[in-house]
Write an enzyme that holds these catalytic residues in place. Structure first.
Site, PDB file in Angstrom:
ATOM      1  CE  LYS A 104      -3.746  -2.307   2.726  1.00 58.16           C
ATOM      2  NZ  LYS A 104      -4.456  -2.431   3.861  1.00 58.16           N
ATOM      3  CE1 TYR A 158      -9.733  -4.456   0.970  1.00 57.26           C
ATOM      4  CE2 TYR A 158      -9.375  -2.233  -0.098  1.00 57.26           C
ATOM      5  CZ  TYR A 158      -8.829  -3.311   0.657  1.00 57.26           C
ATOM      6  OH  TYR A 158      -7.654  -3.363   1.116  1.00 57.26           O
ATOM      7  CG  HIS A 185      -5.317  -6.478  -0.150  1.00 55.42           C
ATOM      8  ND1 HIS A 185      -6.150  -6.938   0.754  1.00 55.42           N
ATOM      9  CD2 HIS A 185      -4.896  -7.510  -1.326  1.00 55.42           C
ATOM     10  CE1 HIS A 185      -6.700  -7.616  -0.029  1.00 55.42           C
ATOM     11  NE2 HIS A 185      -6.238  -8.191  -1.255  1.00 55.42           N
ATOM     12  CD  GLU A 232      -8.144 -10.240  -3.451  1.00 61.03           C
ATOM     13  OE1 GLU A 232      -8.957 -10.079  -2.349  1.00 61.03           O
ATOM     14  OE2 GLU A 232      -7.040 -10.184  -3.046  1.00 61.03           O
TER      15      GLU A 232
HETATM   16  P1  GDP Z   1      -7.184  -7.472   5.933  1.00 57.53           P
HETATM   17  O1  GDP Z   1      -7.621  -8.515   4.994  1.00 57.53           O
HETATM   18  O2  GDP Z   1      -6.183  -7.618   7.162  1.00 57.53           O
HETATM   19  O3  GDP Z   1      -6.298  -6.234   5.041  1.00 57.53           O
HETATM   20  O4  GDP Z   1      -8.505  -6.588   6.566  1.00 57.53           O
HETATM   21  P2  GDP Z   1      -9.771  -6.425   5.932  1.00 57.53           P
HETATM   22  O5  GDP Z   1     -10.123  -6.968   4.532  1.00 57.53           O
HETATM   23  O6  GDP Z   1     -10.830  -6.696   6.878  1.00 57.53           O
HETATM   24  O7  GDP Z   1      -9.908  -4.903   5.803  1.00 57.53           O
HETATM   25  C1  GDP Z   1      -9.084  -4.154   4.709  1.00 57.53           C
HETATM   26  C2  GDP Z   1      -8.340  -2.899   5.331  1.00 57.53           C
HETATM   27  O8  GDP Z   1      -9.337  -1.893   5.688  1.00 57.53           O
HETATM   28  C3  GDP Z   1      -7.532  -3.380   6.211  1.00 57.53           C
HETATM   29  O9  GDP Z   1      -6.135  -3.588   5.836  1.00 57.53           O
HETATM   30  C4  GDP Z   1      -7.266  -1.832   6.991  1.00 57.53           C
HETATM   31  O10 GDP Z   1      -6.442  -0.966   6.073  1.00 57.53           O
HETATM   32  C5  GDP Z   1      -8.727  -1.252   6.804  1.00 57.53           C
HETATM   33  N1  GDP Z   1      -9.398  -1.534   7.936  1.00 57.53           N
HETATM   34  C6  GDP Z   1     -10.057  -2.783   8.328  1.00 57.53           C
HETATM   35  N2  GDP Z   1     -10.864  -2.591   9.169  1.00 57.53           N
HETATM   36  C7  GDP Z   1     -10.747  -1.317   9.861  1.00 57.53           C
HETATM   37  C8  GDP Z   1     -11.465  -0.784  11.000  1.00 57.53           C
HETATM   38  O11 GDP Z   1     -12.001  -1.215  11.660  1.00 57.53           O
HETATM   39  N3  GDP Z   1     -11.062   0.637  10.955  1.00 57.53           N
HETATM   40  C9  GDP Z   1     -10.342   1.418  10.204  1.00 57.53           C
HETATM   41  N4  GDP Z   1     -10.021   2.485  10.299  1.00 57.53           N
HETATM   42  N5  GDP Z   1      -9.637   0.569   9.022  1.00 57.53           N
HETATM   43  C10 GDP Z   1      -9.816  -0.563   8.711  1.00 57.53           C
HETATM   44 MG    MG Z   2      -8.967  -8.512   3.512  1.00 58.62          MG
END
Ligand code: GDP
Ligand code: MG
Length: 206
Positions: free
Chosen positions: A19, A59, A164, A175
């Protein structure tokens, strides 16, 4: 079970995006090294400035993602005793998608495809869990970032966690097709694959 050549687990693939904070922090080499030294094979790599539309589609490839991320953030806020970004998981998911679009379009990213046995799980393990404050020591997010859900939510921005990584084999395939054209992904042999996958270990001794 004997695997046929085509369905062998060594063909599993996953998508990594370094990122904008990973680029700005000068961590492209450090991050890539950690995936590379596992034995996984880098089969595609490019630097690009993502559009908001590309990020939104990325996403929402998994139609459940928005609800799941919303539920996850509410649960984690409750466990720590602070207010979630929003009480309604669907709205929380929308808000997270919005701040993610800002985050990922703020500067260039590096997109990569890694291939090999258990690629998705191995990469997730090395990457660490979403919130750097609680990611394990030794993981990329645990070692190189200091961010938390609470601070990022209070400041109205996405958790800065450098990379990511796809979360399932199915998501990974979707993806990869979303970020890369077929001709940008390479089919080639690595010498080290012999020691990783060959059954007979012949050809070492002279
Ligand atoms: P990942 O698969 O570990 O990247 O997590 P997710 O797919 O759940 O979320 C995608 C991205 O969104 C994360 O890598 C964070 O950058 C952001 N993110 C996820 N959950 C939160 C949250 O609760 N608050 C905030 N501010 N950002 C979040
Ligand atoms: Mg994710």
């Amino acid at each position: 079970m004997i695997h046929t050549e085509k369905q062998h687990p060594k063909f599993e693939r996953t998508l990594i995006i370094i990122k904008p904070d990973g680029i700005q922090r000068g961590l492209i080499g450090e991050i890539t090294k950690r995936y590379e030294r596992t034995g996984l094979k880098l089969i595609a790599m490019k630097m690009m400035l993502p559009t908001s539309d590309l990020v939104e589609k990325h996403y929402t490839i998994d139609p459940e993602w928005k609800r799941l991320v919303g539920e996850k953030t509410i649960k984690s806020a409750q466990a720590k005793g602070h207010a979630p970004i929003h009480e309604d998981p669907a709205i929380a998911g929308d808000m997270i998608l919005d701040i993610l679009k800002k985050y990922l379009t703020s500067g260039p990213v590096v997109a990569m495809v890694w291939q090999g046995m258990h690629a998705v799980e191995i990469v997730r393990k090395i990457t660490g869990s979403t919130e750097p404050l609680s990611s394990g020591v030794g993981t990329i997010r645990g070692d190189f970032v200091i961010d938390s859900y609470k601070t990022s939510n209070d400041d109205g921005r996405a958790v800065r966690n450098l990379v990511h990584a796809s979360s399932s084999v199915k998501d990974a395939e979707d993806e990869i097709n979303h970020w890369f054209k077929q001709e940008e992904v390479f089919k080639y042999a690595l010498v080290q694959e012999k020691i990783l996958y060959d059954v007979n270990l012949d050809g070492i001794m002279e």
